[in-house]
Design a protein around this motif. Structure first.
Motif, PDB file in Angstrom:
ATOM      1  N   PHE A  84       0.807  -1.230   0.000  1.00 26.18           N
ATOM      2  CA  PHE A  84       0.000   0.000   0.000  1.00 26.18           C
ATOM      3  C   PHE A  84       0.844   1.287   0.000  1.00 26.18           C
ATOM      4  CE2 PHE A  84      -2.776   3.258   1.897  1.00 26.18           C
ATOM      5  CZ  PHE A  84      -3.784   3.236   0.959  1.00 26.18           C
ATOM      6  N   VAL A  88       0.411   4.587  -2.451  1.00 26.21           N
ATOM      7  CA  VAL A  88       0.304   5.984  -2.000  1.00 26.21           C
ATOM      8  C   VAL A  88       1.326   6.841  -2.741  1.00 26.21           C
ATOM      9  CG1 VAL A  88       0.685   7.518  -0.023  1.00 26.21           C
ATOM     10  CG2 VAL A  88      -0.666   5.423   0.254  1.00 26.21           C
ATOM     11  N   ALA A 110      -0.453   9.687  -5.065  1.00 22.20           N
ATOM     12  CA  ALA A 110      -0.807  10.885  -4.279  1.00 22.20           C
ATOM     13  C   ALA A 110      -0.886  12.138  -5.158  1.00 22.20           C
ATOM     14  CB  ALA A 110       0.184  11.081  -3.129  1.00 22.20           C
ATOM     15  N   GLU A 168      -6.612  18.348  -0.671  1.00 23.38           N
ATOM     16  CA  GLU A 168      -5.750  17.492   0.143  1.00 23.38           C
ATOM     17  C   GLU A 168      -6.593  16.502   0.945  1.00 23.38           C
ATOM     18  OE1 GLU A 168      -3.017  19.642   2.589  1.00 23.38           O
ATOM     19  OE2 GLU A 168      -2.123  17.813   3.420  1.00 23.38           O
ATOM     20  N   GLN A 203      -6.450  12.433   0.252  1.00 24.61           N
ATOM     21  CA  GLN A 203      -6.044  11.561   1.358  1.00 24.61           C
ATOM     22  C   GLN A 203      -7.163  10.580   1.696  1.00 24.61           C
ATOM     23  OE1 GLN A 203      -3.982  13.480   4.611  1.00 24.61           O
ATOM     24  NE2 GLN A 203      -4.912  12.122   6.101  1.00 24.61           N
ATOM     25  N   VAL A 224      -7.422   6.400   1.685  1.00 19.62           N
ATOM     26  CA  VAL A 224      -7.871   5.640   2.854  1.00 19.62           C
ATOM     27  C   VAL A 224      -9.061   4.743   2.488  1.00 19.62           C
ATOM     28  CG1 VAL A 224      -8.894   5.853   5.153  1.00 19.62           C
ATOM     29  CG2 VAL A 224      -7.011   7.355   4.490  1.00 19.62           C
ATOM     30  N   TYR A 277      -7.893   1.749   0.569  1.00 14.71           N
ATOM     31  CA  TYR A 277      -7.301   0.741   1.452  1.00 14.71           C
ATOM     32  C   TYR A 277      -8.399  -0.061   2.138  1.00 14.71           C
ATOM     33  CZ  TYR A 277      -4.748  -1.299   5.380  1.00 14.71           C
ATOM     34  OH  TYR A 277      -4.231  -2.180   6.296  1.00 14.71           O
ATOM     35  N   LEU A 318       0.591  14.605   2.570  1.00 13.10           N
ATOM     36  CA  LEU A 318      -0.637  13.893   2.177  1.00 13.10           C
ATOM     37  C   LEU A 318      -0.470  12.370   2.245  1.00 13.10           C
ATOM     38  CD1 LEU A 318      -2.873  14.864  -0.846  1.00 13.10           C
ATOM     39  CD2 LEU A 318      -2.490  12.491  -0.235  1.00 13.10           C
ATOM     40  N   GLY A 319       0.618  11.882   1.656  1.00 15.76           N
ATOM     41  CA  GLY A 319       0.834  10.438   1.626  1.00 15.76           C
ATOM     42  C   GLY A 319       0.988   9.866   3.026  1.00 15.76           C
ATOM     43  N   GLY A 324      -0.141  11.142   5.716  1.00 17.82           N
ATOM     44  CA  GLY A 324      -1.446  11.235   6.365  1.00 17.82           C
ATOM     45  C   GLY A 324      -2.316  10.029   6.049  1.00 17.82           C
ATOM     46  N   ALA A 325      -2.303   9.599   4.785  1.00 14.67           N
ATOM     47  CA  ALA A 325      -3.095   8.431   4.394  1.00 14.67           C
ATOM     48  C   ALA A 325      -2.573   7.177   5.099  1.00 14.67           C
ATOM     49  CB  ALA A 325      -3.063   8.256   2.878  1.00 14.67           C
ATOM     50  N   LEU A 326      -1.241   7.036   5.149  1.00 12.43           N
ATOM     51  CA  LEU A 326      -0.667   5.851   5.792  1.00 12.43           C
ATOM     52  C   LEU A 326      -0.977   5.840   7.293  1.00 12.43           C
ATOM     53  CD1 LEU A 326       2.790   5.591   3.965  1.00 12.43           C
ATOM     54  CD2 LEU A 326       0.737   4.203   3.605  1.00 12.43           C
ATOM     55  N   ASP A 335      -3.627   7.231   8.686  1.00 12.40           N
ATOM     56  CA  ASP A 335      -5.060   6.937   8.820  1.00 12.40           C
ATOM     57  C   ASP A 335      -5.346   5.437   8.770  1.00 12.40           C
ATOM     58  OD1 ASP A 335      -5.718   9.543   9.102  1.00 12.40           O
ATOM     59  OD2 ASP A 335      -6.665   9.798   7.148  1.00 12.40           O
ATOM     60  N   VAL A 336      -4.637   4.716   7.902  1.00  8.09           N
ATOM     61  CA  VAL A 336      -4.934   3.287   7.774  1.00  8.09           C
ATOM     62  C   VAL A 336      -4.071   2.444   8.713  1.00  8.09           C
ATOM     63  CG1 VAL A 336      -5.670   3.572   5.373  1.00  8.09           C
ATOM     64  CG2 VAL A 336      -3.323   2.832   5.862  1.00  8.09           C
TER      65      VAL A 336
END
Lengths: 215, 268
Positions: free
Chosen positions: A19, A23, A27, A45, A49, A53, A56, B26-27, B29-31, B33-34
Motif C-alpha cells: 500500500f 500511495v 498521491a 488534500e 487523502q 484511505v 485501502y 498527504l501520503g 497522512g493516508a498511511l 489513517d490506515v
C-alpha cells in the motif's frame, strides 16, 4: 497501464506491504484531480487523502483475486471524483456556488516543453491560472470528464469506466468542455493580439478578469 | 498569453500542465489513517513529559524517552515509519487525560496489533484495576484463567507498549512490594501510584509485616488491601490477614469486587 497491473498484483499478495507504494504512485495524481475539480487546496488534500484511505479499506474487504484485477487508474479516479462531489455538495449547502478561490501555485512552473520561449514563463503561469479558473466554471459532469481525460490523461474508455458513463457521452462532454474553455479563454478582456513590441512587457489584468467574462 | 499562443500550444497541452504535486504530508497522512505509519507528540503525565504515538487505529506507543530514542525504540519494536507532530489530535488528548484522571468511561482506542493474545489479555485485565488501587501479578494470572502464568504476566506487563493508559503500574508483587515498572523503575511506580492517591509507604509497611489481605470483623469479608471496600473499614474493625486460607478458617469470605487470590496463584 503496465506498472498499475504489477502494483495490483502486489496489493493482492500483501496489502500492507504494497500500500505505501500505491500511495507514493498515486498521491500527486489524486491530489491533482481533486484540486482541478474543487479549486481549493485544503479541500483537495482532504479528498485525495480520504480517497487513498477508502481504497485501502475497500481492499481489506476484497478477496485477493479481486484486488489483482483492479484497474487502479480508473478505480482510484472514481473514488476521488465521488468524494469531491460530496465535498462540493456540502460546500454548496453553505456557500453560494462559484466562490472561486485563487489557485495559483506559487513557485510551480510546468516543465518546459521545448517549444516555448524562456521568457514566456510568466505567460504560462498566467495561462495555468486562467485555465484552472475556467475549468471550475464548467458544469460538474463536464468538468470531471475533461479533468480525467486531459489533465489526468486517462483514455476515453478509462474515463468512461471511472465516471460510469458511456464512452459516447464522455466524448461529447469532453468535446463540449474543451469548446467552452476555448471560448472563455478567447473572450477574456486581456486576450487579443497585443502590439508586437509590448508583447512580453504589457501589464496584464489578473485573476478577476476571467470572472467578469463569465455569464 | 494571446490567442495565437492558444493555437501554437494546444489547449490539451495546457490542461496537461495543470498537473501538480501533492502536499508533502498527504501520503503520510493516508498511511497514518490506515495504520501503516504513526505520528507522535508530547503529553504531560504524572511522570513528567512523555511522548504518545498513534495512528488511525489508536494509541500504539507511550514512553518517556527523548524523541531520538523514542523513534528508535518504536521502529525496533513496532517497525512502522514514525514522524513527530506538534500535538495529539484534540479528541485523543482529551480521552487520554480523562483516562489518566480515573474516568474509566473515557474510551482511548489502542492499536495493539502484533502482540500475542496472552499479552493483550493481561493488558485488558490491567485496565479493570481502578485508579489508586493495586493488584498482585497472581491476580491477573488467575483472572485471565492462567493461574500458573504469574511470571509470564510480569513479562507481559514489562512489555506494555502503552504504560499509564494501560495501568501496569497498578500491578504489584504478591508479597506486597511494588515491583518493577517499565516506565522508570520502582520509584516512578511509587510516584504514579502516589499521584493516584495511594499511600504506597503504608502499603509497603503493612506488606513487610506479613499482611496480604484486609478483612472486616463486622462483614467477615476479606479484600486486597487497596480495594475500595477494604479502605472503608474503620480502624477498630480492620483485620490484617496473612493468607486467604487463614481468613477462610476464621470464617471470612472473599470480596466480590476485588476477588482476592492467594499468593500461590490460585483463586480463592
Amino acid at each position: 497501464m503496465e506498472p498499475d497491473v504489477a502494483l495490483a498484483t502486489q496489493l493482492a499478495r500483501d496489502l500492507d506491504a504494497a500500500f505505501p507504494r500505491l500511495v507514493e504512485a498515486q498521491a500527486d495524481r489524486l491530489y491533482t484531480i481533486a484540486l482541478r475539480l474543487l479549486g481549493d487546496r485544503r479541500d483537495a488534500e482532504e479528498v485525495a487523502q480520504d480517497a487513498l484511505v477508502r481504497a485501502y479499506r475497500a481492499m481489506t474487504g476484497y478477496p485477493p483475486p479481486r484486488i489483482a484485477e483492479l484497474r487502479l487508474g480508473p478505480w482510484l479516479a472514481s473514488i476521488t471524483v465521488n468524494l469531491a462531489r460530496n465535498k462540493r455538495r456540502r460546500h454548496d449547502d453553505r456557500n453560494p456556488p462559484l466562490a472561486l478561490e485563487p489557485i495559483v501555485e506559487a513557485g510551480f512552473d510546468p516543465p518546459s516543453d521545448g517549444r516555448s520561449r524562456p521568457d514566456t514563463t510568466a505567460d504560462r503561469r498566467e495561462t495555468k491560472r486562467e485555465l484552472a479558473a475556467a475549468l471550475l466554471t464548467l458544469p460538474p459532469a463536464v468538468r470531471a470528464a475533461v479533468v480525467l481525460r486531459h489533465v489526468d490523461g486517462l483514455s476515453v474508455a478509462e474515463t468512461a469506466e471511472a465516471l460510469g458513463r458511456p464512452e459516447g457521452t464522455i466524448k461529447a462532454q469532453v468535446h463540449r468542455g474543451l469548446a467552452r474553455l476555448r471560448a472563455q479563454l478567447e473572450a477574456r478582456p486581456s486576450a487579443g493580439p497585443p502590439s508586437p513590441e509590448l508583447a512580453s512587457h504589457a501589464p496584464r489584468r489578473r485573476g478577476p478578469a476571467i470572472l467578469e467574462a463569465l455569464p | 498569453m494571446t490567442t495565437t499562443d492558444l493555437i501554437d500550444r494546444p489547449l490539451e497541452a495546457d490542461l496537461r500542465a495543470l498537473r501538480t504535486s501533492a502536499p508533502a504530508d498527504l501520503g503520510l497522512g493516508a498511511l497514518v489513517d490506515v495504520g501503516l505509519a504513526d505520528r507522535y507528540a508530547p503529553l504531560a503525565t504524572p511522570l513528567g513529559r512523555a511522548f504518545v504515538a498513534w495512528n488511525g487505529r489508536g494509541v500504539s506507543w507511550i514512553s518517556a524517552a527523548e524523541p531520538a530514542e523514542f523513534e528508535a525504540s518504536f521502529r525496533a519494536r513496532v517497525g512502522r515509519p514514525i514522524r513527530a507532530a506538534d500535538a495529539l489530535p484534540d479528541r485523543l488528548a482529551r480521552a487520554i487525560e480523562r483516562r489518566l484522571s480515573g474516568d474509566r468511561r473515557a474510551r482511548v482506542p489502542l492499536d495493539l496489533r502484533g502482540h500475542t493474545p496472552f499479552e493483550i489479555a493481561v493488558w485488558t485485565k490491567a485496565l479493570e484495576i481502578p485508579r489508586g488501587e493495586v493488584r498482585p501479578y497472581a491476580w491477573i494470572a488467575a483472572e485471565i484463567g492462567r493461574p500458573r502464568a504469574v511470571r509470564a504476566v510480569g513479562t507481559a506487563l514489562a512489555h506494555n507498549p502503552v504504560p499509564l493508559v494501560v495501568p501496569c503500574h497498578r500491578v504489584v508483587r504478591s508479597d506486597g512490594k511494588l515491583g518493577q515498572y517499565s516506565m522508570g523503575g520502582p520509584d516512578a511506580k511509587r510516584r504514579v501510584l502516589g499521584a493516584e492517591g495511594l499511600d504506597t509507604a503504608a502499603l509497603e509497611r503493612e506488606a513487610s509485616s506479613g499482611i496480604r489481605f484486609i478483612g472486616s470483623d463486622t462483614t467477615h469479608i476479606v479484600c486486597h488491601p487497596t480495594c475500595r471496600d477494604a479502605r472503608r473499614v474503620t480502624g477498630r474493625h480492620r483485620v490484617g490477614v496473612g493468607s486467604l486460607e487463614a481468613a477462610a478458617a476464621a470464617g471470612y469470605r472473599p470480596c466480590r469486587h476485588c476477588r482476592p487470590v492467594s499468593v500461590s496463584g490460585r483463586a480463592a
